[in-house]
Design a protein around this motif. Structure first.
Motif, PDB file in Angstrom:
ATOM      1  N   LYS A   7       0.838  -1.200   0.000  1.00 46.94           N
ATOM      2  CA  LYS A   7       0.000   0.000   0.000  1.00 46.94           C
ATOM      3  C   LYS A   7       0.872   1.248   0.000  1.00 46.94           C
ATOM      4  CE  LYS A   7      -4.148  -1.883   0.409  1.00 46.94           C
ATOM      5  NZ  LYS A   7      -5.187  -1.695  -0.649  1.00 46.94           N
ATOM      6  N   PHE A   8       0.524   2.227  -0.830  1.00 46.41           N
ATOM      7  CA  PHE A   8       1.296   3.459  -0.866  1.00 46.41           C
ATOM      8  C   PHE A   8       1.364   4.127   0.503  1.00 46.41           C
ATOM      9  CE2 PHE A   8       0.929   3.476  -5.559  1.00 46.41           C
ATOM     10  CZ  PHE A   8       2.238   3.813  -5.864  1.00 46.41           C
ATOM     11  N   ALA A 171      -4.147  -1.404 -21.431  1.00 43.84           N
ATOM     12  CA  ALA A 171      -4.566  -2.027 -20.171  1.00 43.84           C
ATOM     13  C   ALA A 171      -3.388  -2.185 -19.211  1.00 43.84           C
ATOM     14  CB  ALA A 171      -5.184  -3.399 -20.449  1.00 43.84           C
ATOM     15  N   TRP A 172      -3.685  -2.118 -17.924  1.00 45.69           N
ATOM     16  CA  TRP A 172      -2.683  -2.412 -16.905  1.00 45.69           C
ATOM     17  C   TRP A 172      -2.343  -3.900 -16.929  1.00 45.69           C
ATOM     18  CZ3 TRP A 172      -0.265   1.301 -14.195  1.00 45.69           C
ATOM     19  CH2 TRP A 172      -0.870   2.554 -14.098  1.00 45.69           C
ATOM     20  N   TYR A 183       1.485  -3.622  -7.473  1.00 45.53           N
ATOM     21  CA  TYR A 183       2.361  -3.507  -8.648  1.00 45.53           C
ATOM     22  C   TYR A 183       2.930  -2.102  -8.767  1.00 45.53           C
ATOM     23  CZ  TYR A 183       2.980  -2.436 -13.670  1.00 45.53           C
ATOM     24  OH  TYR A 183       3.417  -1.968 -14.888  1.00 45.53           O
ATOM     25  N   GLN A 184       2.085  -1.086  -8.559  1.00 41.79           N
ATOM     26  CA  GLN A 184       2.535   0.300  -8.691  1.00 41.79           C
ATOM     27  C   GLN A 184       3.568   0.654  -7.619  1.00 41.79           C
ATOM     28  OE1 GLN A 184      -1.442   1.969  -8.536  1.00 41.79           O
ATOM     29  NE2 GLN A 184      -1.310   2.613 -10.681  1.00 41.79           N
ATOM     30  N   VAL A 185       3.329   0.239  -6.380  1.00 38.86           N
ATOM     31  CA  VAL A 185       4.302   0.491  -5.314  1.00 38.86           C
ATOM     32  C   VAL A 185       5.627  -0.176  -5.652  1.00 38.86           C
ATOM     33  CG1 VAL A 185       4.873   0.063  -2.898  1.00 38.86           C
ATOM     34  CG2 VAL A 185       2.554   0.778  -3.514  1.00 38.86           C
ATOM     35  N   PHE A 186       5.567  -1.443  -6.033  1.00 38.39           N
ATOM     36  CA  PHE A 186       6.763  -2.225  -6.341  1.00 38.39           C
ATOM     37  C   PHE A 186       7.590  -1.560  -7.428  1.00 38.39           C
ATOM     38  CE2 PHE A 186       9.016  -5.356  -8.837  1.00 38.39           C
ATOM     39  CZ  PHE A 186       9.497  -6.291  -7.933  1.00 38.39           C
ATOM     40  N   LEU A 212       4.232   8.509  -7.993  1.00 38.37           N
ATOM     41  CA  LEU A 212       4.273   8.691  -9.441  1.00 38.37           C
ATOM     42  C   LEU A 212       2.939   8.295 -10.054  1.00 38.37           C
ATOM     43  CD1 LEU A 212       7.866   7.334 -10.275  1.00 38.37           C
ATOM     44  CD2 LEU A 212       7.150   9.621  -9.540  1.00 38.37           C
ATOM     45  N   GLN A 213       2.658   8.841 -11.243  1.00 30.23           N
ATOM     46  CA  GLN A 213       1.357   8.617 -11.889  1.00 30.23           C
ATOM     47  C   GLN A 213       1.527   8.164 -13.343  1.00 30.23           C
ATOM     48  OE1 GLN A 213      -1.410   8.770 -10.181  1.00 30.23           O
ATOM     49  NE2 GLN A 213      -0.760   9.833  -8.330  1.00 30.23           N
ATOM     50  N   PRO A 214       2.301   7.113 -13.599  1.00 32.11           N
ATOM     51  CA  PRO A 214       2.440   6.651 -14.980  1.00 32.11           C
ATOM     52  C   PRO A 214       1.193   5.905 -15.447  1.00 32.11           C
ATOM     53  CG  PRO A 214       3.562   5.138 -13.525  1.00 32.11           C
ATOM     54  CD  PRO A 214       3.041   6.260 -12.652  1.00 32.11           C
ATOM     55  N   LYS A 215       1.062   5.803 -16.765  1.00 34.76           N
ATOM     56  CA  LYS A 215      -0.053   5.062 -17.361  1.00 34.76           C
ATOM     57  C   LYS A 215       0.500   4.020 -18.332  1.00 34.76           C
ATOM     58  CE  LYS A 215      -3.424   8.833 -17.045  1.00 34.76           C
ATOM     59  NZ  LYS A 215      -4.334   9.739 -17.815  1.00 34.76           N
TER      60      LYS A 215
END
Length: 263
Positions: A7-8, A171-172, A183-186, A212-215
């Motif tokens: 969790k962030f 898609a993610w 996944y985003q935290v990692f 960060l806010q990547p797509k």
């Protein structure tokens, strides 16, 4: 093996006050091209202090490694009035756990940099940084998505070619993680980096950034000479990444000088 939920809220913290020679910069056209790789390929690369931070992917245990190109803009002192620099850069990093602290972090195989300022990290601090010339050709639409993201690197150590695009339909991909946030935290929030200095000693430095806010994006072409030469990812498999992300710009603080550690 089940990957833990991240969790962030457990990783985000206020920016430590910069001092001394700490620097701040913005990273423009920040991309993460990530590959899932057999752990055995890192046997002679990652020191014993570190454990590969692996996932289960396509029925096997895999380590994750990212190629991270961007342009440093407004690179300057975080403390004093100082000239601002702009330079292309690509980091080659593997996701690991420091077994002494249990911190999730990254192992840097090395970095390419397009600037005369390379002399400081390469020769003064002995970082595994290498000279390169970069060309970025990036075009974004009105909503900020990349109609075209092209990057070419000329470098004796790590020449590279890259072509990405983005759309709302991308898609993610986070297979092997319990959810998207883990996944985003990692992938986006390791704040400590380690590496072998050019003199063989173990080095480290830390950074700070907000979330960060990547797509997601699509890869159309990639050719990373370093990955093929080190037998990590063949040229053919480089066309099949685990995931691709882009963020137009973000802000980093880098805490310097790097430290030398006991192995």
């Amino acid at each position: 093996m089940t990957f833990p939920q991240l969790k962030f809220q457990d990783f985000l913290h206020p920016r430590p006050q910069p001092k001394g020679i700490d620097v701040q910069c913005k990273l423009q056209h920040f991309a993460l091209i990530t590959y899932a790789i057999e752990p055995a390929r890192f046997q002679d690369i990652i020191p014993a202090r570190f454990q590969l931070d692996t996932i289960q992917y396509q029925g096997a245990e895999k380590a994750l490694m990212s190629v991270v190109p961007f342009i440093d803009v407004d690179f300057t002192s975080a403390v004093y009035p100082f000239p601002k620099f702009t330079m292309g850069q690509t980091n080659y990093r593997v996701y690991v756990i420091d077994q002494k602290t249990q911190e999730r972090c990254v192992w840097f195989i090395g970095t390419t940099l397009d600037s005369w300022t390379l002399i400081v990290p390469r020769y003064l601090w002995q970082l595994p940084w290498h000279a390169a010339n970069f060309e970025f050709d990036c075009q974004q639409n009105a909503s900020g998505l990349y109609q075209q993201y092209k990057m070419q690197t000329r470098s004796e150590w790590a020449g590279a070619e890259l072509h990405l695009t983005q759309s709302e339909e991308d898609a993610w991909q986070y297979q092997g993680f319990p959810d998207l946030e883990s996944y985003q935290v990692f992938l986006t929030h390791p704040l400590a980096g380690f590496y072998h200095r050019r003199d063989g000693q173990l080095g480290t430095y830390r950074v700070w950034h907000d979330r960060l806010q990547p797509k997601p994006a699509q890869l159309h072409h990639a050719r990373f000479e370093l990955l093929a030469r080190m037998n990590l990812v063949s040229f053919e498999d480089q066309l099949k990444p685990y995931s691709v992300l882009i963020e137009p710009i973000n802000a980093f603080t880098i805490y310097l000088p790097p430290a030398i550690l006991e192995k």
